[in-house]
Design a protein around this motif. Structure first.
Motif, PDB file in Angstrom:
ATOM      1  N   ASP A 120      29.452  31.978  36.637  1.00 17.66           N
ATOM      2  CA  ASP A 120      29.413  31.206  37.875  1.00 17.66           C
ATOM      3  C   ASP A 120      28.929  29.778  37.622  1.00 17.66           C
ATOM      4  O   ASP A 120      29.434  28.821  38.219  1.00 17.66           O
ATOM      5  CB  ASP A 120      28.506  31.910  38.885  1.00 17.66           C
ATOM      6  CG  ASP A 120      28.313  31.108  40.152  1.00 17.66           C
ATOM      7  OD1 ASP A 120      27.218  30.551  40.336  1.00 17.66           O
ATOM      8  OD2 ASP A 120      29.271  31.025  40.953  1.00 17.66           O
ATOM      9  N   LYS A 121      27.948  29.613  36.733  1.00 17.55           N
ATOM     10  CA  LYS A 121      27.434  28.274  36.441  1.00 17.55           C
ATOM     11  C   LYS A 121      28.475  27.420  35.724  1.00 17.55           C
ATOM     12  O   LYS A 121      28.561  26.204  35.958  1.00 17.55           O
ATOM     13  CB  LYS A 121      26.154  28.375  35.615  1.00 17.55           C
ATOM     14  CG  LYS A 121      24.977  28.954  36.380  1.00 17.55           C
ATOM     15  CD  LYS A 121      23.719  28.980  35.534  1.00 17.55           C
ATOM     16  CE  LYS A 121      22.542  29.545  36.325  1.00 17.55           C
ATOM     17  NZ  LYS A 121      21.297  29.601  35.516  1.00 17.55           N
ATOM     18  N   VAL A 122      29.243  28.012  34.853  1.00 17.01           N
ATOM     19  CA  VAL A 122      30.312  27.261  34.182  1.00 17.01           C
ATOM     20  C   VAL A 122      31.357  26.827  35.198  1.00 17.01           C
ATOM     21  O   VAL A 122      31.853  25.689  35.169  1.00 17.01           O
ATOM     22  CB  VAL A 122      30.962  28.110  33.070  1.00 17.01           C
ATOM     23  CG1 VAL A 122      32.162  27.386  32.461  1.00 17.01           C
ATOM     24  CG2 VAL A 122      29.941  28.451  31.988  1.00 17.01           C
ATOM     25  N   ARG A 123      31.668  27.719  36.138  1.00 18.50           N
ATOM     26  CA  ARG A 123      32.705  27.435  37.143  1.00 18.50           C
ATOM     27  C   ARG A 123      32.317  26.324  38.104  1.00 18.50           C
ATOM     28  O   ARG A 123      33.191  25.800  38.816  1.00 18.50           O
ATOM     29  CB  ARG A 123      33.024  28.693  37.957  1.00 18.50           C
ATOM     30  CG  ARG A 123      34.188  29.492  37.464  1.00 18.50           C
ATOM     31  CD  ARG A 123      34.662  30.478  38.527  1.00 18.50           C
ATOM     32  NE  ARG A 123      35.566  29.854  39.481  1.00 18.50           N
ATOM     33  CZ  ARG A 123      36.042  30.460  40.553  1.00 18.50           C
ATOM     34  NH1 ARG A 123      35.673  31.706  40.823  1.00 18.50           N
ATOM     35  NH2 ARG A 123      36.862  29.847  41.365  1.00 18.50           N
TER      36      ARG A 123
ATOM     37  N   ILE B 290      34.462  25.157  41.134  1.00 13.19           N
ATOM     38  CA  ILE B 290      33.997  25.207  42.507  1.00 13.19           C
ATOM     39  C   ILE B 290      33.780  23.800  43.069  1.00 13.19           C
ATOM     40  O   ILE B 290      34.116  23.514  44.215  1.00 13.19           O
ATOM     41  CB  ILE B 290      32.702  26.034  42.583  1.00 13.19           C
ATOM     42  CG1 ILE B 290      33.016  27.501  42.230  1.00 13.19           C
ATOM     43  CG2 ILE B 290      32.060  25.961  43.969  1.00 13.19           C
ATOM     44  CD1 ILE B 290      31.816  28.380  42.047  1.00 13.19           C
ATOM     45  N   GLN B 291      33.238  22.910  42.246  1.00 11.22           N
ATOM     46  CA  GLN B 291      32.995  21.556  42.692  1.00 11.22           C
ATOM     47  C   GLN B 291      34.247  20.694  42.554  1.00 11.22           C
ATOM     48  O   GLN B 291      35.132  20.982  41.742  1.00 11.22           O
ATOM     49  CB  GLN B 291      31.845  20.929  41.888  1.00 11.22           C
ATOM     50  CG  GLN B 291      30.515  21.642  42.041  1.00 11.22           C
ATOM     51  CD  GLN B 291      29.413  21.019  41.196  1.00 11.22           C
ATOM     52  OE1 GLN B 291      29.602  19.982  40.564  1.00 11.22           O
ATOM     53  NE2 GLN B 291      28.253  21.650  41.187  1.00 11.22           N
ATOM     54  N   GLU B 292      34.314  19.636  43.336  1.00 14.76           N
ATOM     55  CA  GLU B 292      35.413  18.683  43.225  1.00 14.76           C
ATOM     56  C   GLU B 292      35.320  17.940  41.892  1.00 14.76           C
ATOM     57  O   GLU B 292      34.245  17.772  41.323  1.00 14.76           O
ATOM     58  CB  GLU B 292      35.346  17.670  44.376  1.00 14.76           C
ATOM     59  CG  GLU B 292      35.583  18.285  45.756  1.00 14.76           C
ATOM     60  CD  GLU B 292      37.046  18.674  45.975  1.00 14.76           C
ATOM     61  OE1 GLU B 292      37.900  18.165  45.230  1.00 14.76           O
ATOM     62  OE2 GLU B 292      37.311  19.496  46.869  1.00 14.76           O
TER      63      GLU B 292
ATOM     64  N   ILE C 147      38.186  28.027  34.654  1.00 16.07           N
ATOM     65  CA  ILE C 147      38.169  29.095  33.645  1.00 16.07           C
ATOM     66  C   ILE C 147      39.593  29.614  33.498  1.00 16.07           C
ATOM     67  O   ILE C 147      40.221  30.017  34.486  1.00 16.07           O
ATOM     68  CB  ILE C 147      37.212  30.229  34.033  1.00 16.07           C
ATOM     69  CG1 ILE C 147      35.771  29.693  34.097  1.00 16.07           C
ATOM     70  CG2 ILE C 147      37.313  31.380  33.038  1.00 16.07           C
ATOM     71  CD1 ILE C 147      34.733  30.747  34.433  1.00 16.07           C
ATOM     72  N   LEU C 148      40.092  29.566  32.292  1.00 16.97           N
ATOM     73  CA  LEU C 148      41.474  29.941  31.995  1.00 16.97           C
ATOM     74  C   LEU C 148      41.526  31.360  31.453  1.00 16.97           C
ATOM     75  O   LEU C 148      40.840  31.691  30.480  1.00 16.97           O
ATOM     76  CB  LEU C 148      42.067  28.959  30.981  1.00 16.97           C
ATOM     77  CG  LEU C 148      43.490  29.207  30.485  1.00 16.97           C
ATOM     78  CD1 LEU C 148      44.486  29.275  31.637  1.00 16.97           C
ATOM     79  CD2 LEU C 148      43.887  28.134  29.479  1.00 16.97           C
ATOM     80  N   LEU C 149      42.329  32.198  32.103  1.00 15.71           N
ATOM     81  CA  LEU C 149      42.523  33.587  31.688  1.00 15.71           C
ATOM     82  C   LEU C 149      43.961  33.762  31.241  1.00 15.71           C
ATOM     83  O   LEU C 149      44.901  33.495  32.009  1.00 15.71           O
ATOM     84  CB  LEU C 149      42.237  34.531  32.858  1.00 15.71           C
ATOM     85  CG  LEU C 149      40.891  34.372  33.571  1.00 15.71           C
ATOM     86  CD1 LEU C 149      40.850  35.230  34.829  1.00 15.71           C
ATOM     87  CD2 LEU C 149      39.742  34.750  32.643  1.00 15.71           C
ATOM     88  N   ILE C 150      44.164  34.175  30.017  1.00 22.85           N
ATOM     89  CA  ILE C 150      45.504  34.417  29.480  1.00 22.85           C
ATOM     90  C   ILE C 150      45.560  35.847  28.962  1.00 22.85           C
ATOM     91  O   ILE C 150      44.750  36.236  28.113  1.00 22.85           O
ATOM     92  CB  ILE C 150      45.857  33.452  28.333  1.00 22.85           C
ATOM     93  CG1 ILE C 150      45.640  31.985  28.750  1.00 22.85           C
ATOM     94  CG2 ILE C 150      47.305  33.673  27.877  1.00 22.85           C
ATOM     95  CD1 ILE C 150      45.807  30.996  27.612  1.00 22.85           C
TER      96      ILE C 150
ATOM     97  N   ILE D 213      34.264  38.018  35.012  1.00 28.33           N
ATOM     98  CA  ILE D 213      34.172  36.683  34.424  1.00 28.33           C
ATOM     99  C   ILE D 213      33.676  35.676  35.456  1.00 28.33           C
ATOM    100  O   ILE D 213      32.831  34.825  35.171  1.00 28.33           O
ATOM    101  CB  ILE D 213      35.535  36.252  33.867  1.00 28.33           C
ATOM    102  CG1 ILE D 213      35.933  37.139  32.672  1.00 28.33           C
ATOM    103  CG2 ILE D 213      35.524  34.786  33.463  1.00 28.33           C
ATOM    104  CD1 ILE D 213      34.998  37.071  31.498  1.00 28.33           C
ATOM    105  N   SER D 214      34.206  35.768  36.674  1.00 27.16           N
ATOM    106  CA  SER D 214      33.799  34.834  37.727  1.00 27.16           C
ATOM    107  C   SER D 214      32.305  34.957  38.023  1.00 27.16           C
ATOM    108  O   SER D 214      31.613  33.948  38.219  1.00 27.16           O
ATOM    109  CB  SER D 214      34.616  35.083  38.999  1.00 27.16           C
ATOM    110  OG  SER D 214      34.276  34.163  40.006  1.00 27.16           O
TER     111      SER D 214
END
Length: 486
Positions: A106-109, A74-76, A114-117, A101-102
């Protein structure tokens, strides 16, 4: 896996798996680094397909496409080490979990992508789907279900697929290909349920690519997944005890354990056909509520506090021939994200069931709650699926000095805290936190998601203050259809 979806087939045939024709149509797309939208996510995401060998020992042979999507920070100025989500099941597709997941991370993002495979065999990565929700299956009794025939019929859909290549080690190799394609040096792993097995395998197979690992509802490789009778029975007994300890629940349902056995006995004697609607399509369906289906619905409700708190009322109502609450619990399970049964079978039938000795199965089935239903169901399903036992070293404890956060719920009906302790024995830079009033994959319903964000920021397990997990109170049980007791 939806949290961990290793359940007995009586629940599986209620329609937990839904067809995804679009995924099959798109699986061979050669597009790389496209932009896309995922259901439930309003942002435009980076996504793509990376081609990998189906069989890594034949790199010039058949290729399959691995679908991925990136939830951007979310942040630059995003930090260079994203979080990689290792989905559960086995058989969940990570991209189909994107909205959850989002929200959960949210704090991690804030600072990291966040990579989803989609693991091979799921989502848009050569999905291995099985249609086991046909109307004729839903009205069969437990004894009339031929699970080996069901899975053998599904296998016929994939004549050009080598299902023996759809296992955990190849999943890690696949994820490494995507990591390299994206130019990422190191990852912060989050695995829930079966995803913890993938995370531990990652630490063994590609440790240089891992910065931190969070393993939530731990299933280390040395344990056998599939037979869950004992764990389910322990979680059921804990629910009964909690009801006794809550005065209102004890007063409303004074004979709850007997109510459960009365329902099981009544269903053994007489078919109960229930008319309802598919929670996804809303098409009318008729379901034969068998003992197997009923016990599976109860077991699955133990996975999360929100459904667990409905169980006393649902069980008692069923003992009075009112099945509306049971149907509600069943619908909640059916409406969750799909499990790709072919991938589940490819993993469990090759990595776990060959290690399920007669003694292990007998001990697991020695309970009055669901008996041996889960183990027996997987044994039957594996008889119809093409698999091959994997090398024995895969089941050895994983040794790693990477920072690892292990998380468990005391009320978990499928991955008990003792499994987290087992994993911790060979992870010297790990810490195991147990939430006393939480169930399966505790990041979804406790403060653990905040702890994970802090851990990823510092890569230091020793500095974490896990006291918030101890402060979470047990949810009160629902007493009637109006929600009294909440």
């Amino acid at each position: 896996m939806k949290q961990w979806m290793l359940v007995s087939i009586p629940l599986l045939v209620l329609g937990a798996f839904n067809s995804n024709a679009q995924a099959q149509q798109q699986e061979n797309t050669d597009t790389i680094d496209n932009e896309c939208y995922l259901p439930g996510i309003q942002e435009r995401l980076e996504c793509g397909i990376v081609q990998v060998p189906e069989n890594y020992e034949k790199p010039q042979g058949k290729q399959i496409g691995l679908h991925y999507a990136v939830l951007p920070a979310i942040q630059e100025g995003a930090k260079p080490d994203p979080m990689l989500i290792l989905a559960g099941g086995p058989g969940q597709a990570a991209t189909e979990l994107a909205p959850m997941i989002s929200r959960m991370f949210d704090k991690v993002r804030q600072k990291r992508d966040i990579l989803l495979i989609d693991q091979r065999g799921t989502g848009k990565s050569h999905p291995l789907e099985c249609d086991i929700s046909r109307p004729d299956e839903l009205i069969r009794s437990d004894d009339d279900q031929d699970l080996a025939e069901l899975t053998a019929d599904c296998l016929l859909k994939y004549p050009d697929t080598d299902t023996t290549q759809y296992h955990t080690v190849n999943a890690v190799k696949d994820f490494e290909n995507v990591r390299e394609h994206l130019g990422v040096q190191r990852l912060n792993l989050y695995g829930g349920s079966y995803g913890t097995r993938v995370g531990l395998t990652y630490l063994r197979e590609a440790p240089e690519s891992v910065r931190t690992a969070t393993l939530d509802a731990v299933a280390p490789p040395q344990v056998v997944i599939g037979p869950f009778g004992q764990h389910g029975a322990q979680a059921f007994d804990a629910m009964l005890k909690n009801c006794e300890e809550q005065a209102a629940c004890q007063e409303q349902f004074p004979n709850l354990e007997q109510d459960y056995f009365d329902v099981m006995s009544a269903l053994e004697k007489q078919d109960v056909l229930l008319d309802t609607h598919d929670p996804l399509s809303f098409e009318p369906i008729t379901i034969n509520l068998t003992p197997g289906r009923f016990s599976s619905i109860v077991r699955m409700a133990l996975y999360h506090p929100n459904t667990r708190q409905l169980l006393p009322y649902a069980i008692h109502s069923a003992s009075e021939k009112n099945y509306n609450a049971v149907l509600g619990l069943m619908g909640g399970t059916m409406s969750q994200s799909s499990i790709y049964l072919g991938l589940m079978l490819s993993v469990v039938c090759s990595e776990d069931l060959p290690r399920a000795t007669e003694q292990l199965l007998a001990e697991d089935g020695d309970n009055q709650f669901i008996g041996a239903r889960t183990g027996d169901a997987f044994l039957d399903m594996c008889r119809g699926w093409k698999s091959a036992p994997v090398p024995s070293y895969w089941a050895e404890p994983v040794v790693s000095d990477k920072p690892v956060l292990l998380l468990s719920g005391e009320l978990d009906p499928v991955t008990p805290p003792s499994w987290g302790e087992l994993a911790a024995d060979t992870l010297p830079n790990s810490r195991h936190l147990v939430a006393p009033n939480a169930s399966h994959t505790i990041a979804s319903h406790t403060c653990a998601n905040s702890l994970i964000a802090e851990f990823i920021e510092t890569a230091d397990v020793s500095a974490l203050d896990g006291s918030c997990l101890q402060q979470q109170r047990l949810k009160p049980f629902v007493l009637n259809q109006n929600g009294e007791g909440l």
